[in-house]
Design a protein around this motif. Sequence first.
Motif, mmCIF file in Angstrom:
data_model
loop_
_atom_site.group_PDB
_atom_site.id
_atom_site.type_symbol
_atom_site.label_atom_id
_atom_site.label_comp_id
_atom_site.label_asym_id
_atom_site.label_seq_id
_atom_site.Cartn_x
_atom_site.Cartn_y
_atom_site.Cartn_z
ATOM 1 N N VAL A 54 0.825 -1.172 0.035
ATOM 2 C CA VAL A 54 0.022 -0.178 0.107
ATOM 3 C C VAL A 54 0.761 1.414 0.007
ATOM 4 O O VAL A 54 1.986 1.268 0.593
ATOM 5 C CB VAL A 54 -0.910 -0.110 1.315
ATOM 6 N N TYR A 55 0.565 2.157 -0.982
ATOM 7 C CA TYR A 55 1.339 3.454 -1.041
ATOM 8 C C TYR A 55 0.339 4.529 -0.873
ATOM 9 O O TYR A 55 -0.741 4.771 -1.539
ATOM 10 C CB TYR A 55 1.849 3.529 -2.441
ATOM 11 N N VAL A 56 0.593 5.378 0.402
ATOM 12 C CA VAL A 56 -0.154 6.618 0.429
ATOM 13 C C VAL A 56 0.604 7.870 0.403
ATOM 14 O O VAL A 56 1.706 8.031 0.847
ATOM 15 C CB VAL A 56 -0.831 6.609 1.569
ATOM 16 N N THR A 57 0.195 8.951 -0.563
ATOM 17 C CA THR A 57 0.833 10.216 -0.354
ATOM 18 C C THR A 57 -0.358 11.427 -0.445
ATOM 19 O O THR A 57 -1.446 10.952 -0.870
ATOM 20 C CB THR A 57 1.851 10.413 -1.446
ATOM 21 N N TYR A 58 0.008 12.227 0.164
ATOM 22 C CA TYR A 58 -0.997 13.521 0.225
ATOM 23 C C TYR A 58 -0.493 14.614 -0.684
ATOM 24 O O TYR A 58 0.694 14.986 -0.407
ATOM 25 C CB TYR A 58 -1.088 14.160 1.697
ATOM 26 N N THR A 62 -4.015 6.815 -2.672
ATOM 27 C CA THR A 62 -3.880 5.597 -2.090
ATOM 28 C C THR A 62 -3.640 4.641 -3.241
ATOM 29 O O THR A 62 -4.545 4.208 -3.946
ATOM 30 C CB THR A 62 -4.729 4.867 -1.072
ATOM 31 N N PRO A 88 7.055 3.980 -4.857
ATOM 32 C CA PRO A 88 7.615 5.357 -4.052
ATOM 33 C C PRO A 88 8.224 6.386 -4.727
ATOM 34 O O PRO A 88 8.030 7.537 -4.474
ATOM 35 C CB PRO A 88 8.544 4.814 -2.955
ATOM 36 N N LYS A 89 9.154 6.229 -5.629
ATOM 37 C CA LYS A 89 10.051 6.846 -6.494
ATOM 38 C C LYS A 89 8.997 7.812 -7.565
ATOM 39 O O LYS A 89 8.837 8.795 -7.656
ATOM 40 C CB LYS A 89 10.930 6.296 -7.356
ATOM 41 N N LEU A 113 5.710 7.909 -7.114
ATOM 42 C CA LEU A 113 4.875 8.979 -6.368
ATOM 43 C C LEU A 113 5.517 10.095 -5.637
ATOM 44 O O LEU A 113 4.947 11.424 -5.753
ATOM 45 C CB LEU A 113 4.071 8.001 -5.124
ATOM 46 N N SER A 114 6.840 10.156 -5.460
ATOM 47 C CA SER A 114 7.529 11.159 -4.949
ATOM 48 C C SER A 114 7.589 12.223 -6.032
ATOM 49 O O SER A 114 7.389 13.492 -5.845
ATOM 50 C CB SER A 114 8.851 10.912 -4.459
ATOM 51 N N LYS A 118 4.010 13.928 -6.747
ATOM 52 C CA LYS A 118 3.754 14.995 -5.852
ATOM 53 C C LYS A 118 4.676 15.993 -6.046
ATOM 54 O O LYS A 118 3.939 17.278 -6.100
ATOM 55 C CB LYS A 118 4.136 14.126 -4.306
ATOM 56 N N VAL A 123 11.836 14.913 -8.431
ATOM 57 C CA VAL A 123 12.751 14.285 -7.579
ATOM 58 C C VAL A 123 13.860 13.479 -8.257
ATOM 59 O O VAL A 123 15.005 13.463 -8.076
ATOM 60 C CB VAL A 123 11.984 13.625 -6.264
ATOM 61 N N PHE A 124 13.371 12.393 -9.138
ATOM 62 C CA PHE A 124 14.214 11.445 -9.606
ATOM 63 C C PHE A 124 13.846 11.874 -11.316
ATOM 64 O O PHE A 124 13.132 11.554 -11.588
ATOM 65 C CB PHE A 124 13.682 9.992 -9.411
ATOM 66 N N ASN A 146 2.139 9.008 8.429
ATOM 67 C CA ASN A 146 1.747 8.561 7.175
ATOM 68 C C ASN A 146 2.784 7.527 6.754
ATOM 69 O O ASN A 146 3.140 7.004 5.628
ATOM 70 C CB ASN A 146 1.659 9.519 5.955
ATOM 71 N N ASN A 189 3.760 2.235 4.908
ATOM 72 C CA ASN A 189 3.806 3.052 3.485
ATOM 73 C C ASN A 189 5.151 3.380 3.294
ATOM 74 O O ASN A 189 5.824 4.383 4.090
ATOM 75 C CB ASN A 189 2.922 4.144 3.850
ATOM 76 N N PRO A 190 5.945 3.047 2.126
ATOM 77 C CA PRO A 190 7.504 3.341 2.139
ATOM 78 C C PRO A 190 7.520 5.026 1.344
ATOM 79 O O PRO A 190 8.498 5.344 1.370
ATOM 80 C CB PRO A 190 7.580 2.355 0.971
ATOM 81 N N VAL A 191 6.263 5.551 0.918
ATOM 82 C CA VAL A 191 6.388 6.878 0.526
ATOM 83 C C VAL A 191 7.197 8.060 1.080
ATOM 84 O O VAL A 191 8.199 8.390 0.669
ATOM 85 C CB VAL A 191 5.120 7.237 -0.248
ATOM 86 N N ASN A 240 11.132 7.157 1.500
ATOM 87 C CA ASN A 240 11.786 7.594 0.350
ATOM 88 C C ASN A 240 12.006 8.842 -0.154
ATOM 89 O O ASN A 240 13.081 9.531 -0.446
ATOM 90 C CB ASN A 240 10.933 6.993 -0.669
ATOM 91 N N GLN A 241 10.955 9.713 0.610
ATOM 92 C CA GLN A 241 11.176 11.110 0.333
ATOM 93 C C GLN A 241 12.275 11.891 1.131
ATOM 94 O O GLN A 241 12.934 12.639 0.811
ATOM 95 C CB GLN A 241 9.739 12.109 0.513
#
Lengths: 151, 111
Positions: free
Chosen positions: A10-14, A109, A130-131, A133-134, A137, A146-147, B55, B71-73, B76-77
């Motif tokens: 599960v990956y979550v970012t705001y 999500t 994660p990369k 999503l970073s 964002k 970022v990458f 988070n 949650n690995p995000v 990672n950041q």
Amino acid sequence: MTNPTNSNFVYVTYIRTTPDRLWSALTEPEFMKQYWFGMHQQTTWQPGSPWALKFTDGRSADTGEIAEFDPPKRIVINWRNEFREELKAEGYSRCTMELEPQHDAVKLTITHSIDRPDSKLIGAVSGGWPKILSNLKSLLESGTLVFAEKF
Amino acid sequence: MDDDSVFRALADVSRRQLLDRLFANNGQTLNELCQRLAMTRQAVSKHLGILEEANLISVQRQGREKLHFINPVPINQISERWIGKFERAPLRASSDLKRSLEGESHDEPHE
């Protein structure tokens, strides 16, 4: 473990943006290429229609079909790897993207799961999401990545 | 959601232990996470709340159960913002050394 028969991440970012902008970023091929290391999705997005994730050279990294499409809230893709035999052999995984507005941001999500324990596919994508999503964002909030390099 | 809350959440050995447990076995219930830990259920629950606030974990309902997923995000950041940046410094120092040993001027500004 609660459920030893499947593998889940599960990956979550705001992200400080609107659901509509985030939805476009997730579904428009040209925008997607900016944060997905040049890759893009090819599909009409109709439930039941084919879906492919394309490398920059046009080969398919992954293929599958659209299971659900509910703008600007939810996308479900039945997703199979195409370029690594041992991952392809695992068959279809399920990738769900959900958007929920929260104050001045949108909670994104992404759940990627498959009905088998210790999946190599879920392991392989767990470094990439994660990369991506970073990058997404950062691109939506500040216009920069970022990458820039492929992971 | 900011870096402060992530660093605060990580600055505790019990919470790092919980993250390690989820990394080993993702998607556990509170009961499962409490097993073989020298912590009360209440303490585990409180630590999970702080991790969720930052988070670092995501709680998903599956039927009657609440499952905890790492949650690995955010990690990672943080890694890109606070580790990747400084790891590049020694590389630059060694390339400066190489240039100076090889007799090149290194008056030019760094990129």
